[in-house]
Design an enzyme around this catalytic site. Structure first.
Site, PDB file in Angstrom:
ATOM      1  N   GLY A 156       0.900  -0.808   0.303  1.00 26.05           N
ATOM      2  CA  GLY A 156      -0.390   0.094   0.007  1.00 26.05           C
ATOM      3  C   GLY A 156       1.077   1.448  -0.447  1.00 26.05           C
ATOM      4  O   GLY A 156       1.946   1.337  -0.297  1.00 26.05           O
ATOM      5  N   ARG A 157       0.144   2.513   0.670  1.00 28.40           N
ATOM      6  CA  ARG A 157       1.445   3.910   0.275  1.00 28.40           C
ATOM      7  C   ARG A 157       2.467   3.744   1.000  1.00 28.40           C
ATOM      8  O   ARG A 157       3.171   3.582   0.387  1.00 28.40           O
ATOM      9  CB  ARG A 157       0.523   4.393   1.392  1.00 28.40           C
ATOM     10  CG  ARG A 157      -0.636   5.168   0.409  1.00 28.40           C
ATOM     11  CD  ARG A 157      -1.528   6.626   1.675  1.00 28.40           C
ATOM     12  NE  ARG A 157      -2.060   5.795   2.448  1.00 28.40           N
ATOM     13  CZ  ARG A 157      -3.733   5.483   2.058  1.00 28.40           C
ATOM     14  NH1 ARG A 157      -4.307   6.158   0.688  1.00 28.40           N
ATOM     15  NH2 ARG A 157      -4.066   4.684   2.996  1.00 28.40           N
ATOM     16  N   ALA A 238       3.798  -2.324  10.882  1.00 28.25           N
ATOM     17  CA  ALA A 238       2.893  -2.698  10.714  1.00 28.25           C
ATOM     18  C   ALA A 238       2.124  -3.087  12.356  1.00 28.25           C
ATOM     19  O   ALA A 238       1.703  -1.904  13.360  1.00 28.25           O
ATOM     20  CB  ALA A 238       2.567  -3.676   9.861  1.00 28.25           C
ATOM     21  N   ARG A 239       1.580  -4.082  12.436  1.00 24.69           N
ATOM     22  CA  ARG A 239       0.959  -4.136  13.810  1.00 24.69           C
ATOM     23  C   ARG A 239       1.377  -5.633  14.680  1.00 24.69           C
ATOM     24  O   ARG A 239       1.725  -6.691  13.629  1.00 24.69           O
ATOM     25  CB  ARG A 239      -0.163  -4.338  13.529  1.00 24.69           C
ATOM     26  CG  ARG A 239      -1.183  -3.247  13.137  1.00 24.69           C
ATOM     27  CD  ARG A 239      -1.432  -2.389  14.639  1.00 24.69           C
ATOM     28  NE  ARG A 239      -2.105  -1.130  14.995  1.00 24.69           N
ATOM     29  CZ  ARG A 239      -1.334  -0.107  14.075  1.00 24.69           C
ATOM     30  NH1 ARG A 239      -0.571   0.564  13.982  1.00 24.69           N
ATOM     31  NH2 ARG A 239      -2.857   0.961  13.993  1.00 24.69           N
ATOM     32  N   GLU A 268       1.341  -4.868  23.415  1.00 23.37           N
ATOM     33  CA  GLU A 268       1.934  -3.543  23.499  1.00 23.37           C
ATOM     34  C   GLU A 268       0.993  -2.643  24.742  1.00 23.37           C
ATOM     35  O   GLU A 268       0.241  -3.577  25.256  1.00 23.37           O
ATOM     36  CB  GLU A 268       1.927  -2.895  22.260  1.00 23.37           C
ATOM     37  CG  GLU A 268       2.695  -3.045  21.764  1.00 23.37           C
ATOM     38  CD  GLU A 268       2.719  -1.510  20.169  1.00 23.37           C
ATOM     39  OE1 GLU A 268       1.994  -1.013  20.569  1.00 23.37           O
ATOM     40  OE2 GLU A 268       2.951  -2.268  18.838  1.00 23.37           O
ATOM     41  N   HIS A 286       7.228   1.287  19.113  1.00 19.38           N
ATOM     42  CA  HIS A 286       6.170   1.676  18.038  1.00 19.38           C
ATOM     43  C   HIS A 286       6.172   3.877  17.786  1.00 19.38           C
ATOM     44  O   HIS A 286       5.296   3.877  18.452  1.00 19.38           O
ATOM     45  CB  HIS A 286       5.059   1.939  18.797  1.00 19.38           C
ATOM     46  CG  HIS A 286       3.614   1.365  17.882  1.00 19.38           C
ATOM     47  ND1 HIS A 286       2.667   0.533  18.074  1.00 19.38           N
ATOM     48  CD2 HIS A 286       3.421   2.360  16.647  1.00 19.38           C
ATOM     49  CE1 HIS A 286       1.756   0.881  16.715  1.00 19.38           C
ATOM     50  NE2 HIS A 286       2.490   1.549  15.756  1.00 19.38           N
ATOM     51  N   ILE A 287       7.310   3.507  17.285  1.00 13.53           N
ATOM     52  CA  ILE A 287       7.454   5.192  16.868  1.00 13.53           C
ATOM     53  C   ILE A 287       7.438   5.481  15.709  1.00 13.53           C
ATOM     54  O   ILE A 287       8.020   6.085  14.508  1.00 13.53           O
ATOM     55  CB  ILE A 287       9.276   6.110  17.146  1.00 13.53           C
ATOM     56  CG1 ILE A 287      10.075   4.595  17.198  1.00 13.53           C
ATOM     57  CG2 ILE A 287       8.395   5.792  18.994  1.00 13.53           C
ATOM     58  CD1 ILE A 287      11.332   5.667  17.759  1.00 13.53           C
TER      59      ILE A 287
END
Ligand code: DGY
Length: 320
Positions: A156-157, A238-239, A268, A286-287
């Site tokens: 994707g983007r 991503a996740r 998290e 997660h930055i």
């Protein structure tokens, strides 16, 4: 006419809160930690809008308490923290913040690739500990980037922005995505499509940019890790739940893959213990999108979506 009431679940940029205050009565937005669930449940009843961060789990129980809620504006591109299907059933709009964080997240993906391949955090620790005794031919040997094969999962983007940077580093680019790009787009990006298993067997560096949904949960599990090269590097920005962390820790420990770089985790802010003691994984909190410019744009986008939804317009970034 009374102004709409909006609840903001955690500290937010003052500029974005000022914009929101021009339109609504704002509650919250200053506390450093996320609003505890009990307080969210207690406060949501009379609110017209809710401004959330990805740490807020918005499930049926919360949605059922929200008697007047028209819109939830999530300040993130991912929205797996919200039960979107149920919101839709209830007629509650849900928005996200796509686009504005693409470049920052692609940069961080590359920062992780380089950090893992060249063992930068380990070398930094070594130097600070006073262990640098002089130049040595074999000190901190890492992996060369140029000429490697990059495998992007989710083009994707953000995946595309990672691919554009990869050309500058001299990589060959492969991708897997359930929605294959047009031939024209593949040519423009200089990427080659491969089915998932083939990509995992082929790539030297694998980066994950898919969204989290039932079809991507543990997409990278023990079986998929076993397909990767012993020299492979896996990057997840991503996740967390896209990767089975226990299986990943085992693969890293057993030398089944060479290294990993993680910005996101299954539970998290908790981190799988086995990962913490490994030297071949770089761990970030997660930055991915954390530049001042991007985070401010995310906040402003979320507020604009909220104002649009509360004024009866179709928000720019509606996810359903
Ligand atoms: C997102 O937006 O989904 C990222 O994980 C945080 O920027």
């Amino acid at each position: 006419m009374s102004r709409p009431k909006v609840l903001v679940t955690q500290r937010f940029f003052p500029e974005a809160l000022d914009l929101l205050r021009q339109f609504a009565e704002v509650e919250g937005g200053v506390a450093e930690t996320p609003l505890p669930r009990e307080e969210l449940l207690a406060a949501i009843g009379d609110k017209d809008g809710l401004l959330t961060l990805l740490v807020n789990r918005i499930d049926r129980e919360i949605i059922d308490r929200a008697r007047k809620l028209k819109i939830i504006a999530n300040c993130a591109v991912g929205y797996d923290n919200i039960d979107v299907a149920y919101c839709r059933e209830k007629g509650i709009l849900v928005t996200n913040t796509p686009g504005v964080l693409t470049e920052a997240t692609a940069d961080l993906t590359w920062a992780l690739i380089l950090a893992v391949a060249r063992r930068i955090p380990q070398a930094d620790r070594f130097t600070r500990e006073g262990r640098f005794q002089g130049w040595a031919l074999d000190l901190f040997l890492g992996q060369e980037i140029a000429g490697q094969k990059l495998g992007i999962i989710g083009l994707g983007r953000i995946g595309q922005a990672v691919a554009r940077r990869a050309l500058g580093f001299g990589l060959q680019i492969f991708y897997y995505d359930p929605n294959r790009l047009s031939e024209e787009k593949e040519k423009e990006l200089q990427v080659t499509y491969l089915p998932l298993d083939d990509l995992l067997k082929t790539a030297d560096i694998i980066t994950l940019h898919a969204s989290l949904n039932p079809s991507t949960y543990h997409l990278i599990n023990r079986e998929k890790l076993a397909l990767m090269k012993k020299t492979a590097i896996l990057i997840n920005v991503a996740r967390g739940p896209i990767v089975d962390e226990v299986a990943l820790a085992e693969a890293l420990k057993n030398g089944q893959i060479w290294g990993a770089g993680l910005d996101v985790y299954e539970r998290e802010p908790e981190i799988e213990k086995a990962l913490l003691s490994l030297d071949n994984v770089v761990l970030l909190p997660h930055i991915g999108s954390a530049t001042r410019k991007t985070r401010l744009e995310m906040a402003m986008t979320a507020v604009r979506n909220l104002i649009q939804g509360l004024s009866g317009q179709r928000p720019d970034n509606l996810v359903w």
